[in-house]
Design a protein around this motif. Sequence first.
Motif, PDB file in Angstrom:
ATOM      1  N   SER A 154       0.856  -1.188   0.000  1.00  0.00           N
ATOM      2  CA  SER A 154       0.000   0.000   0.000  1.00  0.00           C
ATOM      3  C   SER A 154       0.888   1.232   0.000  1.00  0.00           C
ATOM      4  O   SER A 154       1.991   1.216   0.540  1.00  0.00           O
ATOM      5  CB  SER A 154      -0.882   0.003   1.251  1.00  0.00           C
ATOM      6  OG  SER A 154      -1.623   1.191   1.311  1.00  0.00           O
ATOM      7  N   ALA A 155       0.407   2.300  -0.600  1.00  0.00           N
ATOM      8  CA  ALA A 155       1.115   3.580  -0.593  1.00  0.00           C
ATOM      9  C   ALA A 155       0.266   4.578   0.178  1.00  0.00           C
ATOM     10  O   ALA A 155      -0.902   4.793  -0.149  1.00  0.00           O
ATOM     11  CB  ALA A 155       1.359   4.071  -2.009  1.00  0.00           C
ATOM     12  N   CYS A 156       0.838   5.176   1.211  1.00  0.00           N
ATOM     13  CA  CYS A 156       0.108   6.165   2.012  1.00  0.00           C
ATOM     14  C   CYS A 156       0.726   7.537   1.809  1.00  0.00           C
ATOM     15  O   CYS A 156       1.940   7.702   1.903  1.00  0.00           O
ATOM     16  CB  CYS A 156       0.155   5.778   3.496  1.00  0.00           C
ATOM     17  SG  CYS A 156      -0.792   6.916   4.537  1.00  0.00           S
ATOM     18  N   GLU A 157      -0.143   8.511   1.521  1.00  0.00           N
ATOM     19  CA  GLU A 157       0.288   9.900   1.379  1.00  0.00           C
ATOM     20  C   GLU A 157      -0.370  10.801   2.418  1.00  0.00           C
ATOM     21  O   GLU A 157      -0.172  12.003   2.410  1.00  0.00           O
ATOM     22  CB  GLU A 157      -0.036  10.420  -0.020  1.00  0.00           C
ATOM     23  CG  GLU A 157       0.727   9.700  -1.100  1.00  0.00           C
ATOM     24  CD  GLU A 157       0.361  10.202  -2.472  1.00  0.00           C
ATOM     25  OE1 GLU A 157       1.212  10.855  -3.085  1.00  0.00           O
ATOM     26  OE2 GLU A 157      -0.776   9.938  -2.912  1.00  0.00           O
ATOM     27  N   GLY A 158      -1.182  10.224   3.297  1.00  0.00           N
ATOM     28  CA  GLY A 158      -1.794  10.982   4.377  1.00  0.00           C
ATOM     29  C   GLY A 158      -3.088  11.679   4.005  1.00  0.00           C
ATOM     30  O   GLY A 158      -3.980  11.780   4.808  1.00  0.00           O
ATOM     31  N   ASP A 159      -3.188  12.178   2.785  1.00  0.00           N
ATOM     32  CA  ASP A 159      -4.389  12.897   2.363  1.00  0.00           C
ATOM     33  C   ASP A 159      -4.434  12.894   0.844  1.00  0.00           C
ATOM     34  O   ASP A 159      -3.404  12.746   0.188  1.00  0.00           O
ATOM     35  CB  ASP A 159      -4.358  14.340   2.895  1.00  0.00           C
ATOM     36  CG  ASP A 159      -5.706  15.018   2.776  1.00  0.00           C
ATOM     37  OD1 ASP A 159      -6.588  14.706   3.595  1.00  0.00           O
ATOM     38  OD2 ASP A 159      -5.883  15.841   1.862  1.00  0.00           O
ATOM     39  N   THR A 160      -5.616  13.064   0.287  1.00  0.00           N
ATOM     40  CA  THR A 160      -5.731  13.131  -1.172  1.00  0.00           C
ATOM     41  C   THR A 160      -5.170  14.446  -1.704  1.00  0.00           C
ATOM     42  O   THR A 160      -4.765  14.523  -2.852  1.00  0.00           O
ATOM     43  CB  THR A 160      -7.202  12.985  -1.613  1.00  0.00           C
ATOM     44  OG1 THR A 160      -7.985  13.957  -0.927  1.00  0.00           O
ATOM     45  CG2 THR A 160      -7.711  11.590  -1.293  1.00  0.00           C
ATOM     46  N   ASN A 161      -5.120  15.466  -0.870  1.00  0.00           N
ATOM     47  CA  ASN A 161      -4.542  16.755  -1.241  1.00  0.00           C
ATOM     48  C   ASN A 161      -3.061  16.732  -0.858  1.00  0.00           C
ATOM     49  O   ASN A 161      -2.734  16.649   0.326  1.00  0.00           O
ATOM     50  CB  ASN A 161      -5.266  17.882  -0.509  1.00  0.00           C
ATOM     51  CG  ASN A 161      -4.721  19.251  -0.852  1.00  0.00           C
ATOM     52  OD1 ASN A 161      -3.668  19.397  -1.471  1.00  0.00           O
ATOM     53  ND2 ASN A 161      -5.450  20.272  -0.437  1.00  0.00           N
ATOM     54  N   PRO A 162      -2.133  16.815  -1.830  1.00  0.00           N
ATOM     55  CA  PRO A 162      -0.709  16.747  -1.521  1.00  0.00           C
ATOM     56  C   PRO A 162      -0.234  17.833  -0.541  1.00  0.00           C
ATOM     57  O   PRO A 162       0.711  17.620   0.203  1.00  0.00           O
ATOM     58  CB  PRO A 162      -0.027  16.925  -2.876  1.00  0.00           C
ATOM     59  CG  PRO A 162      -1.062  16.604  -3.887  1.00  0.00           C
ATOM     60  CD  PRO A 162      -2.387  16.930  -3.254  1.00  0.00           C
ATOM     61  N   ALA A 163      -0.897  18.973  -0.522  1.00  0.00           N
ATOM     62  CA  ALA A 163      -0.490  20.044   0.398  1.00  0.00           C
ATOM     63  C   ALA A 163      -0.781  19.692   1.852  1.00  0.00           C
ATOM     64  O   ALA A 163      -0.172  20.242   2.758  1.00  0.00           O
ATOM     65  CB  ALA A 163      -1.203  21.342   0.030  1.00  0.00           C
TER      66      ALA A 163
END
Length: 113
Positions: A73-82
């Motif tokens: 899985s890849a986690c980025e924390g939020d759908t908004n990169p900012a």
Amino acid sequence: MTSFGRKPGMTIASNLLKTLTGKSSNFRSNTTSLSGSEVVTSHTDKWMQDTSKKSPMELINEVPPIKVEGRISACEGDTNPALGHPIEYICLDLPEPAVCKYCGLRFVQDHHH
């Protein structure tokens, strides 16, 4: 004027602050005085003073584990990169949920039997 044990910039800043406010300042102190004897030593202590609020860990634990079809899985924390965090790739081979080290979201492999 020689100051031992302190950096010259700190001495200048202390003297300037003392001149402007009329008060002595100690930059090494990590506390903020509120009133009387009540002192908050960190942001976490300030947050936890209000018992009506849930802690950040309590809030993230309310989110159910996210089911993922693959092994990674890849986690980025939020759908908004900012608003997110650096991407983290998480291996889901273990039976218990894997936790993102940045945001605490939990991931599990969705087995299709």
